[in-house]
Design a protein around this motif. Structure first.
Motif, PDB file in Angstrom:
ATOM      1  N   LEU A   4       0.839  -1.204   0.000  1.00  0.00           N
ATOM      2  CA  LEU A   4       0.000   0.000   0.000  1.00  0.00           C
ATOM      3  C   LEU A   4       0.868   1.246   0.000  1.00  0.00           C
ATOM      4  N   GLU A   6       0.282   5.454   0.265  1.00  0.00           N
ATOM      5  CA  GLU A   6      -0.599   6.609   0.410  1.00  0.00           C
ATOM      6  C   GLU A   6      -0.009   7.797  -0.353  1.00  0.00           C
ATOM      7  N   CYS A  22      -4.970   5.628  -1.425  1.00  0.00           N
ATOM      8  CA  CYS A  22      -4.256   4.443  -0.965  1.00  0.00           C
ATOM      9  C   CYS A  22      -4.212   3.490  -2.154  1.00  0.00           C
ATOM     10  N   TRP A  36      -8.538   3.676   7.298  1.00  0.00           N
ATOM     11  CA  TRP A  36      -7.613   4.810   7.404  1.00  0.00           C
ATOM     12  C   TRP A  36      -7.451   5.164   8.880  1.00  0.00           C
ATOM     13  N   THR A  78      -7.461   1.188  -5.876  1.00  0.00           N
ATOM     14  CA  THR A  78      -7.206   2.312  -4.977  1.00  0.00           C
ATOM     15  C   THR A  78      -8.437   2.601  -4.121  1.00  0.00           C
ATOM     16  N   TYR A  95      -2.534   7.076   7.585  1.00  0.00           N
ATOM     17  CA  TYR A  95      -2.115   5.754   7.129  1.00  0.00           C
ATOM     18  C   TYR A  95      -3.327   4.976   6.608  1.00  0.00           C
ATOM     19  N   CYS A  96      -3.117   4.221   5.554  1.00  0.00           N
ATOM     20  CA  CYS A  96      -4.139   3.261   5.170  1.00  0.00           C
ATOM     21  C   CYS A  96      -3.662   1.860   5.527  1.00  0.00           C
ATOM     22  N   TRP A 108       0.014  -2.352   5.771  1.00  0.00           N
ATOM     23  CA  TRP A 108      -0.001  -0.932   6.089  1.00  0.00           C
ATOM     24  C   TRP A 108       0.855  -0.155   5.091  1.00  0.00           C
ATOM     25  N   GLY A 109       0.426   1.064   4.839  1.00  0.00           N
ATOM     26  CA  GLY A 109       1.232   1.974   4.057  1.00  0.00           C
ATOM     27  C   GLY A 109       2.202   2.733   4.942  1.00  0.00           C
TER      28      GLY A 109
END
Length: 118
Positions: A4, A6, A22, A36, A78, A95-96, A108-109
């Protein structure tokens, strides 16, 4: 492995709108629940909102309800977080995350900074 990334963060003024994205690679994002989170300066990370796999149902924290929305763009793999009427207290790293359930967000991004000036 689902990856991911962002994007879309930046510096805006109070009352402005901003859309965070994302973007996923490696797997199909619509196979996962996406959430998120945000971490304001000096505070812990908290949930902002989440969206189901089909995108038909969303949940938002009270602090952003009515101002933020979520949408899926499956063609682009996305999820977008649309933020309206931004306030200085929305300043945070966003964060996404994605996973099979709301309680198992395995991916996680790296986060994107949003700063809202008054």
């Amino acid at each position: 492995q689902l990856q991911l990334v962002e994007s879309g963060g930046g510096l805006v003024h109070a009352g402005d709108s901003l859309t965070l994205s994302c973007a996923a690679s490696g797997r199909t994002l619509s196979d996962y629940i996406v959430a998120w989170f945000r971490r304001p300066p000096g505070q812990e990370r908290v949930l902002v909102g989440r969206i189901t796999r089909a995108g038909g149902s969303t949940y938002f924290s009270d602090s952003v309800k009515g101002r933020f929305t979520l949408s899926r763009d499956n063609a682009k793999n996305t999820v977008h977080l649309h933020m309206n009427s931004l306030k200085p207290e929305d300043t945070a790293v966003y964060y996404c995350a994605a996973g099979p359930t709301y309680y198992t967000l395995d991916f996680w991004g790296q986060g994107t900074q949003v700063t809202v000036s008054s």
